[in-house]
Design a protein around this motif. Structure first.
Motif, PDB file in Angstrom:
ATOM      1  N   GLY A 154      -8.126  17.391   7.847  1.00 42.58           N
ATOM      2  CA  GLY A 154      -9.588  17.366   7.885  1.00 42.58           C
ATOM      3  C   GLY A 154     -10.212  16.533   6.800  1.00 42.58           C
ATOM      4  O   GLY A 154     -11.375  16.154   6.912  1.00 42.58           O
ATOM      5  N   ASP A 155      -9.480  16.247   5.708  1.00 41.19           N
ATOM      6  CA  ASP A 155     -10.017  15.378   4.663  1.00 41.19           C
ATOM      7  C   ASP A 155     -10.281  13.997   5.233  1.00 41.19           C
ATOM      8  O   ASP A 155      -9.555  13.514   6.103  1.00 41.19           O
ATOM      9  CB  ASP A 155      -9.035  15.243   3.499  1.00 41.19           C
ATOM     10  CG  ASP A 155      -9.035  16.477   2.601  1.00 41.19           C
ATOM     11  OD1 ASP A 155      -8.232  16.505   1.674  1.00 41.19           O
ATOM     12  OD2 ASP A 155      -9.835  17.400   2.849  1.00 41.19           O
ATOM     13  N   ASP A 156     -11.316  13.323   4.726  1.00 39.08           N
ATOM     14  CA  ASP A 156     -11.606  11.975   5.226  1.00 39.08           C
ATOM     15  C   ASP A 156     -10.954  10.892   4.385  1.00 39.08           C
ATOM     16  O   ASP A 156     -11.102   9.711   4.661  1.00 39.08           O
ATOM     17  CB  ASP A 156     -13.116  11.734   5.341  1.00 39.08           C
ATOM     18  CG  ASP A 156     -13.845  11.844   4.006  1.00 39.08           C
ATOM     19  OD1 ASP A 156     -13.185  12.116   2.980  1.00 39.08           O
ATOM     20  OD2 ASP A 156     -15.074  11.666   3.994  1.00 39.08           O
ATOM     21  N   VAL A 157     -10.209  11.284   3.357  1.00 38.83           N
ATOM     22  CA  VAL A 157      -9.421  10.348   2.558  1.00 38.83           C
ATOM     23  C   VAL A 157      -8.033  10.945   2.363  1.00 38.83           C
ATOM     24  O   VAL A 157      -7.904  12.104   1.959  1.00 38.83           O
ATOM     25  CB  VAL A 157     -10.067  10.082   1.184  1.00 38.83           C
ATOM     26  CG1 VAL A 157      -9.170   9.199   0.332  1.00 38.83           C
ATOM     27  CG2 VAL A 157     -11.435   9.438   1.337  1.00 38.83           C
ATOM     28  N   ARG A 158      -7.001  10.160   2.650  1.00 41.66           N
ATOM     29  CA  ARG A 158      -5.621  10.613   2.442  1.00 41.66           C
ATOM     30  C   ARG A 158      -4.821   9.469   1.829  1.00 41.66           C
ATOM     31  O   ARG A 158      -5.140   8.306   2.020  1.00 41.66           O
ATOM     32  CB  ARG A 158      -4.979  11.059   3.758  1.00 41.66           C
ATOM     33  CG  ARG A 158      -5.684  12.246   4.402  1.00 41.66           C
ATOM     34  CD  ARG A 158      -4.947  12.731   5.616  1.00 41.66           C
ATOM     35  NE  ARG A 158      -5.721  13.732   6.328  1.00 41.66           N
ATOM     36  CZ  ARG A 158      -5.325  14.353   7.438  1.00 41.66           C
ATOM     37  NH1 ARG A 158      -4.131  14.058   7.949  1.00 41.66           N
ATOM     38  NH2 ARG A 158      -6.086  15.236   8.021  1.00 41.66           N
ATOM     39  N   ALA A 159      -3.768   9.843   1.117  1.00 38.27           N
ATOM     40  CA  ALA A 159      -2.957   8.850   0.418  1.00 38.27           C
ATOM     41  C   ALA A 159      -1.552   8.783   0.997  1.00 38.27           C
ATOM     42  O   ALA A 159      -1.023   9.768   1.512  1.00 38.27           O
ATOM     43  CB  ALA A 159      -2.878   9.186  -1.069  1.00 38.27           C
ATOM     44  N   ILE A 160      -0.966   7.598   0.872  1.00 37.62           N
ATOM     45  CA  ILE A 160       0.446   7.392   1.166  1.00 37.62           C
ATOM     46  C   ILE A 160       1.136   6.962  -0.128  1.00 37.62           C
ATOM     47  O   ILE A 160       0.492   6.444  -1.037  1.00 37.62           O
ATOM     48  CB  ILE A 160       0.654   6.313   2.252  1.00 37.62           C
ATOM     49  CG1 ILE A 160       0.029   4.981   1.813  1.00 37.62           C
ATOM     50  CG2 ILE A 160       0.089   6.785   3.585  1.00 37.62           C
ATOM     51  CD1 ILE A 160       0.360   3.806   2.725  1.00 37.62           C
ATOM     52  N   PRO A 161       2.438   7.178  -0.255  1.00 40.37           N
ATOM     53  CA  PRO A 161       3.135   6.691  -1.451  1.00 40.37           C
ATOM     54  C   PRO A 161       3.038   5.172  -1.542  1.00 40.37           C
ATOM     55  O   PRO A 161       3.191   4.477  -0.534  1.00 40.37           O
ATOM     56  CB  PRO A 161       4.586   7.126  -1.217  1.00 40.37           C
ATOM     57  CG  PRO A 161       4.522   8.190  -0.178  1.00 40.37           C
ATOM     58  CD  PRO A 161       3.339   7.861   0.683  1.00 40.37           C
ATOM     59  N   PHE A 162       2.765   4.670  -2.730  1.00 42.56           N
ATOM     60  CA  PHE A 162       2.672   3.214  -2.843  1.00 42.56           C
ATOM     61  C   PHE A 162       4.060   2.600  -2.652  1.00 42.56           C
ATOM     62  O   PHE A 162       5.062   3.137  -3.138  1.00 42.56           O
ATOM     63  CB  PHE A 162       2.040   2.787  -4.173  1.00 42.56           C
ATOM     64  CG  PHE A 162       2.836   3.083  -5.402  1.00 42.56           C
ATOM     65  CD1 PHE A 162       3.788   2.181  -5.874  1.00 42.56           C
ATOM     66  CD2 PHE A 162       2.623   4.255  -6.126  1.00 42.56           C
ATOM     67  CE1 PHE A 162       4.511   2.427  -7.038  1.00 42.56           C
ATOM     68  CE2 PHE A 162       3.350   4.517  -7.284  1.00 42.56           C
ATOM     69  CZ  PHE A 162       4.295   3.607  -7.734  1.00 42.56           C
ATOM     70  N   PRO A 171      15.958   6.283  -1.850  1.00 37.62           N
ATOM     71  CA  PRO A 171      16.821   5.607  -2.830  1.00 37.62           C
ATOM     72  C   PRO A 171      18.125   5.116  -2.202  1.00 37.62           C
ATOM     73  O   PRO A 171      18.726   5.792  -1.358  1.00 37.62           O
ATOM     74  CB  PRO A 171      17.104   6.709  -3.853  1.00 37.62           C
ATOM     75  CG  PRO A 171      15.977   7.677  -3.703  1.00 37.62           C
ATOM     76  CD  PRO A 171      15.624   7.656  -2.253  1.00 37.62           C
ATOM     77  N   GLY A 172      18.525   3.926  -2.602  1.00 31.97           N
ATOM     78  CA  GLY A 172      19.791   3.373  -2.159  1.00 31.97           C
ATOM     79  C   GLY A 172      19.761   2.680  -0.820  1.00 31.97           C
ATOM     80  O   GLY A 172      20.759   2.082  -0.410  1.00 31.97           O
ATOM     81  N   ALA A 173      18.627   2.718  -0.127  1.00 34.07           N
ATOM     82  CA  ALA A 173      18.526   2.081   1.181  1.00 34.07           C
ATOM     83  C   ALA A 173      18.317   0.584   1.023  1.00 34.07           C
ATOM     84  O   ALA A 173      17.974   0.078  -0.052  1.00 34.07           O
ATOM     85  CB  ALA A 173      17.375   2.684   1.979  1.00 34.07           C
ATOM     86  N   ASP A 180      10.510   0.073   6.173  1.00 31.91           N
ATOM     87  CA  ASP A 180      10.274   0.908   7.361  1.00 31.91           C
ATOM     88  C   ASP A 180       9.863   2.322   6.968  1.00 31.91           C
ATOM     89  O   ASP A 180       9.001   2.937   7.617  1.00 31.91           O
ATOM     90  CB  ASP A 180      11.533   0.967   8.226  1.00 31.91           C
ATOM     91  CG  ASP A 180      11.794  -0.328   8.981  1.00 31.91           C
ATOM     92  OD1 ASP A 180      10.856  -1.149   9.109  1.00 31.91           O
ATOM     93  OD2 ASP A 180      12.943  -0.523   9.429  1.00 31.91           O
ATOM     94  N   ALA A 181      10.464   2.846   5.908  1.00 27.56           N
ATOM     95  CA  ALA A 181      10.147   4.209   5.483  1.00 27.56           C
ATOM     96  C   ALA A 181       8.694   4.324   5.033  1.00 27.56           C
ATOM     97  O   ALA A 181       8.004   5.308   5.359  1.00 27.56           O
ATOM     98  CB  ALA A 181      11.090   4.638   4.361  1.00 27.56           C
ATOM     99  N   PHE A 221       5.960  -5.680   4.009  1.00 27.42           N
ATOM    100  CA  PHE A 221       5.197  -4.438   4.149  1.00 27.42           C
ATOM    101  C   PHE A 221       3.714  -4.700   4.388  1.00 27.42           C
ATOM    102  O   PHE A 221       3.107  -4.114   5.290  1.00 27.42           O
ATOM    103  CB  PHE A 221       5.366  -3.533   2.925  1.00 27.42           C
ATOM    104  CG  PHE A 221       4.467  -2.324   2.978  1.00 27.42           C
ATOM    105  CD1 PHE A 221       4.846  -1.201   3.691  1.00 27.42           C
ATOM    106  CD2 PHE A 221       3.222  -2.327   2.354  1.00 27.42           C
ATOM    107  CE1 PHE A 221       4.001  -0.095   3.782  1.00 27.42           C
ATOM    108  CE2 PHE A 221       2.372  -1.229   2.440  1.00 27.42           C
ATOM    109  CZ  PHE A 221       2.765  -0.110   3.148  1.00 27.42           C
ATOM    110  N   MET A 222       3.098  -5.540   3.559  1.00 25.52           N
ATOM    111  CA  MET A 222       1.647  -5.720   3.644  1.00 25.52           C
ATOM    112  C   MET A 222       1.234  -6.316   4.994  1.00 25.52           C
ATOM    113  O   MET A 222       0.246  -5.880   5.601  1.00 25.52           O
ATOM    114  CB  MET A 222       1.151  -6.589   2.485  1.00 25.52           C
ATOM    115  CG  MET A 222       1.415  -5.998   1.120  1.00 25.52           C
ATOM    116  SD  MET A 222       0.568  -4.427   0.831  1.00 25.52           S
ATOM    117  CE  MET A 222      -0.947  -4.985   0.117  1.00 25.52           C
TER     118      MET A 222
END
Length: 425
Positions: A154-162, A171-173, A180-181, A221-222
């Protein structure tokens, strides 16, 4: 007046807790080119400030400011050719299709305009940012700052890991799998907005992830994130307040990291100290924003902003500062990377142009914020101003004015070597 006395007066006048750099704060009274001078006349090489991007007190900028203020300065509700010409010139620095500009006085305001623009254009509310970012101080924009990656529905702002390669979420991939992750996290967050009913309006990101610590972003990614956002009906906002105006050796950070945004925000460097910021987008997006708001800013779109903004662009182009940034920045980054082998506490050296980060780590590679702060203070005592930044506060942040030269870089490296010797001794 002693620094202690001035500090006491400051805390009474401004309130205790207003931020200051360094364990022993500096009383700066004058600037010239890449240098700052304190009240005792000591000179410091400024390795941090992107506000005076063409140098402190640049005579061409100062002259433009004085002449315009001595002629005319009014609010934005009169016709003035200067501001129109400045908007046209700024828009031409972006790709075709980004024709119009809204001027403001700070990056915070410009980012708020961008968020409102994205929400109005899409008719949806959800905004995605990264989890270690900073885009400004207003109530709306500050919601993006250091937001946890898991937010209630329900929040209108959410974050993803940078996205980063040094400490990736898998790790290690391989780099492709790491990319992709992170994209999977973006996709899931977009879907979460759709399920919540808020809908997805857009992604806002610093194009080089400056406040996150200038991480090495997984290749592709970008560009792929931009494609994903657009496929979901959202818009991409590139915050270029730190990355833009040739800081990376290109005009814009998004050119370096390989994507084309829908909305671009610029700020601090535009006025070389005069409050000036902008939100650039297509005419269609800005017309939609104008039609749904009565937005204006008393001090923005002024003749003074136009004159100073034009003067800054003049200096960048006439003095070849974009080329200077590319050459000097690459040499400085390479020289710092060579020192990594001498210091177990230098975990990484990364960045673009004249924006370089030195990752400081403890044994085992964990972020070492305390040592970073110590290093920053030691460098300051030798006459060079930097700061600490990054998601863990453990990155020595090097971001000098664009007029910084190879000679200045060599002076800094000599001082940095002394700090290395002192710490390793």
């Amino acid at each position: 007046m002693t620094t202690t006395t001035l500090l006491a007066r400051r805390e009474r006048a401004l309130g205790a807790g207003a931020p200051l750099f360094y364990t022993a704060p500096l009383h700066i009274v004058r600037g010239e080119g890449v240098y700052l001078f304190d009240a005792d006349g000591r000179r410091y090489l400024d390795m941090y400030n992107n506000v005076p991007c063409v140098g402190h007190a640049h005579p061409h900028v100062v002259d433009a400011m004085v002449r315009q203020q001595g002629t005319l300065n009014v609010h934005s509700r009169y016709l003035h050719e200067g501001i129109v010409a400045f908007a046209e010139r700024l828009a031409k620095l972006h790709p075709t299709g980004m024709e119009s500009v809204i001027f403001t006085c700070s990056g915070t305001e410009a980012n708020e305009v961008a968020l409102r623009m994205a929400r109005m254009a899409t008719g949806r509310r959800g905004i995605i940012c990264t989890n270690a970012t900073y885009h400004g101080n207003s109530e709306a924009v500050a919601k993006l700052t250091r937001l946890g990656a898991e937010q209630p529905a329900g929040d209108d702002v959410r974050a993803i890991p940078f996205p980063e390669m040094l400490r990736p979420i898998v790790p290690g991939a391989s780099e492709a799998d790491i990319c992709d992750a992170y994209l999977d996290r973006l996709r899931a967050t977009i879907q979460g907005f759709e399920k919540s009913g808020a809908g997805f309006a857009g992604l806002i990101v610093c194009s080089i992830l400056a406040n996150e610590g200038l991480p090495d972003i997984p290749r592709g990614f970008m560009k792929r994130a931009t494609e994903m956002v657009r496929a979901a009906g959202g818009l991409v906002i590139s915050d270029e307040v730190q990355a833009g105006y040739c800081r990376t050796g290109r005009w814009w950070g998004y050119e370096v990291t390989g994507f084309t945004p829908d909305i671009v925000v610029t700020g601090k460097p535009m006025g070389n100290g005069l409050p000036l910021a902008a939100t650039a987008a297509s005419k269609a997006l800005i017309d939609t924003f104008r039609a749904q708001t009565r937005y204006f800013n008393t001090f923005a779109s002024s003749p003074l902003q136009a004159a100073v903004g034009m003067a800054v662009l003049d200096v960048i182009e006439r003095e070849g500062l974009r080329e200077n940034v590319g050459t000097v920045g690459a040499a400085l980054k390479a020289a710092l990377a060579q020192r990594k082998g001498r210091c177990a506490w230098i975990g990484d050296v990364r960045g673009h142009g004249l924006f370089i980060g030195i990752e400081v780590v403890a044994d085992g590679g964990a972020p070492d914020r305390d040592r970073t702060i110590d290093i920053v203070n030691r460098i300051k005592d030798k006459g060079f101003l930097t700061s600490n930044a990054g998601a863990f506060g453990n990155v020595v942040k090097i971001r000098p004015p664009l007029v910084f030269s190879q000679r200045h870089a060599e002076e800094f490296l000599d001082a940095f070597d002394t700090v290395i010797d002192d710490l390793n001794g």
